[in-house]
Design an enzyme around this catalytic site. Structure first.
Site, PDB file in Angstrom:
ATOM      1  N   TYR A 124      31.332  78.886  77.160  1.00  0.00           N
ATOM      2  CA  TYR A 124      30.676  80.101  77.628  1.00  0.00           C
ATOM      3  C   TYR A 124      31.049  81.461  77.036  1.00  0.00           C
ATOM      4  O   TYR A 124      30.817  82.109  77.040  1.00  0.00           O
ATOM      5  CB  TYR A 124      31.686  79.959  79.093  1.00  0.00           C
ATOM      6  CG  TYR A 124      30.164  79.299  79.266  1.00  0.00           C
ATOM      7  CD1 TYR A 124      29.478  78.188  78.886  1.00  0.00           C
ATOM      8  CD2 TYR A 124      29.980  79.629  81.169  1.00  0.00           C
ATOM      9  CE1 TYR A 124      28.371  77.582  79.928  1.00  0.00           C
ATOM     10  CE2 TYR A 124      28.847  79.466  81.804  1.00  0.00           C
ATOM     11  CZ  TYR A 124      28.535  77.692  81.063  1.00  0.00           C
ATOM     12  OH  TYR A 124      27.395  77.459  81.718  1.00  0.00           O
ATOM     13  N   LYS A 191      37.558  66.745  80.549  1.00  0.00           N
ATOM     14  CA  LYS A 191      36.892  65.452  79.851  1.00  0.00           C
ATOM     15  C   LYS A 191      37.992  65.057  78.480  1.00  0.00           C
ATOM     16  O   LYS A 191      38.260  64.543  77.258  1.00  0.00           O
ATOM     17  CB  LYS A 191      35.690  65.754  79.442  1.00  0.00           C
ATOM     18  CG  LYS A 191      34.893  64.579  78.574  1.00  0.00           C
ATOM     19  CD  LYS A 191      34.045  63.875  79.425  1.00  0.00           C
ATOM     20  CE  LYS A 191      33.203  62.520  78.998  1.00  0.00           C
ATOM     21  NZ  LYS A 191      33.191  61.690  80.019  1.00  0.00           N
ATOM     22  N   ASP A 224      32.940  63.696  85.328  1.00  0.00           N
ATOM     23  CA  ASP A 224      31.536  62.445  85.344  1.00  0.00           C
ATOM     24  C   ASP A 224      31.962  61.872  86.752  1.00  0.00           C
ATOM     25  O   ASP A 224      31.313  61.947  87.463  1.00  0.00           O
ATOM     26  CB  ASP A 224      31.386  61.767  84.061  1.00  0.00           C
ATOM     27  CG  ASP A 224      32.186  61.568  83.357  1.00  0.00           C
ATOM     28  OD1 ASP A 224      33.275  62.377  83.060  1.00  0.00           O
ATOM     29  OD2 ASP A 224      31.902  60.523  82.399  1.00  0.00           O
ATOM     30  N   ASP A 248      31.545  75.843  85.845  1.00  0.00           N
ATOM     31  CA  ASP A 248      30.031  76.208  85.952  1.00  0.00           C
ATOM     32  C   ASP A 248      28.872  75.744  87.006  1.00  0.00           C
ATOM     33  O   ASP A 248      28.594  75.509  87.913  1.00  0.00           O
ATOM     34  CB  ASP A 248      29.472  76.763  85.562  1.00  0.00           C
ATOM     35  CG  ASP A 248      28.518  77.691  85.565  1.00  0.00           C
ATOM     36  OD1 ASP A 248      27.667  78.569  86.648  1.00  0.00           O
ATOM     37  OD2 ASP A 248      27.403  77.848  84.449  1.00  0.00           O
TER      38      ASP A 248
END
Ligand code: NAD
Length: 360
Positions: A124, A191, A224, A248
């Site tokens: 972002y 991640k 996840d 987000d």
């Protein structure tokens, strides 16, 4: 004591829900001088920008603001006012508490978690190259030379910067927040199994910051798996701290655990400035109809009041919202629909606000 607060009502449902919020804050007996400024598409003709300099100056001098949502054109047009505010005031931490309320229409009852999202780095950061940009070709060459990997000619490229400095300040903020709010656990979400350089760095910093807070439990989760865990057992989570993109997405997921966007408050916090606002957007589909749910904006004002040291008023407003929702007789259409499958008998924005004020 009087507090000075900048108010940006925004557009769409913004003016309706910020007016409701002001009424509730006033009814709670907090003395606030509101410094009101317009922003968004409606002021471009007058000031040549959606975020006029006098509004920025006022926020800088007062140090605290609350805003309604502001519409951002998709794909083209001006840059998001929210992104601009975050950048101008280096509001690096986005805090979104998600707390179940009786009668919030959610599928869950005991959710009490806080999402802390890093606001300035990651994918972002806005460093992007369209496929045909010369910068993209240079990057393709560099990547091929350095790693042997081939990026297709028709691929656009976004850069994901994650720094030690940026990670350390958001992780420190999360642990300090946990301490201040008597929270027992911080979970760093990442991640790092796949993005070993960027998310790996974030996780390393998380582990080292956690050592400075032995009184707070620390664990980490792959994003996840965290999403699945949140949907299956949200009660297992306490404070989650995430890089920008995951933050987000996971904050909207978490809003869905407590009745949806109409119920989820937020604050964007920097070293010298804090700006509070509901998680949802300007909802143009329901604007000016007196049907929007003002709860998220009122709960954002509770965060603002906590920030100003008006904790007692913030707590009584939260209790009043719980009472009004629990009674279930004057709830807005989004909540009514979640509870009964129909919007029949739903209250308007003003009627729900009256019920909250009556409960106060
Ligand atoms: P949205 O949050 O405005 O609306 C999504 C859905 O939720 C709509 O059906 C809407 O009616 C409903 N909804 C949202 N808030 C509600 C409320 N308080 N009560 C009842 N229902 C509510 O998301 P969107 O449609 O994707 O975005 C609309 C505009 O808002 C876009 O221009 C977007 O850029 C902007 N936006 C602004 C902010 C902000 O200012 N902080 C945040 C997100 C989106």
């Amino acid at each position: 004591m009087t507090h000075d607060v900048v108010l940006i009502p925004g557009d769409g449902i913004g003016p309706e829900i910020t007016r409701a919020m002001q009424r509730v804050v006033q009814a709670a007996g907090v003395d606030i001088t509101w410094h009101e400024f317009e922003a968004g598409a409606g002021v471009i003709d007058r000031y040549g920008t959606p975020l006029p300099a006098h509004a920025i100056d006022a926020i800088r001098s007062v140090g605290v603001a609350i805003k309604g949502p502001i519409t951002t054109p998709v794909g083209t047009g001006f840059r998001s006012v929210n992104v601009e505010l975050r950048r101008t005031f280096d509001l690096y931490s986005c805090v979104r508490p998600c707390l179940s309320m009786p009668g919030d229409g959610s599928r869950y009852q005991d959710v009490d978690l806080v999402i802390i999202r890093e606001n300035t780095e990651d994918l972002y950061a806005g460093i992007e190259f369209p496929a045909t940009d010369p910068g993209a070709s240079e990057l393709r060459c560099l990547v091929r030379e350095q790693t042997g990997a081939v990026i297709r000619e028709d691929a656009a490229i976004s850069i994901k910067p994650i720094s030690v400095w940026g990670s350390e300040r958001i992780l420190t903020y999360a642990f300090e927040y946990a301490r201040r709010h008597n929270r027992s656990k911080v979970t760093a979400v990442h991640k790092a199994n796949i993005m070993k350089a960027t998310d790996g760095l974030y996780l390393d910093v998380a582990r080292s910051v956690a050592k400075r807070y032995p009184d707070i439990e620390f664990d980490d989760k792959i994003v996840d798996a965290a999403c699945m865990g949140l949907v299956m057992h949200p009660e297992d989570f306490d404070v989650l701290v995430l890089p920008n993109l995951y933050g987000d997405i996971v904050s909207d997921l978490s809003a869905g655990l407590v009745g949806g966007l109409g119920m989820a408050p937020g604050g964007n916090i920097g070293e010298n400035c804090a700006i509070f606002e509901a998680t949802h957007g300007s909802a143009p589909d329901i604007a000016s109809q007196n049907i929007a749910n003002p709860t998220a904006e009122i709960l954002s004002a509770c965060m603002l009041l906590d920030h100003l040291g008006e904790d007692a008023a913030a707590d009584s407003i939260r209790r009043a919202i719980r009472t009004a929702l629990d009674a279930g007789t004057h709830v807005t259409a989004d909540v009514k629909r979640a509870l009964t499958g129909s919007t029949e008998g739903a209250a308007g924005t003003d009627e729900f606000t009256d019920a909250v004020i009556a409960a106060l």
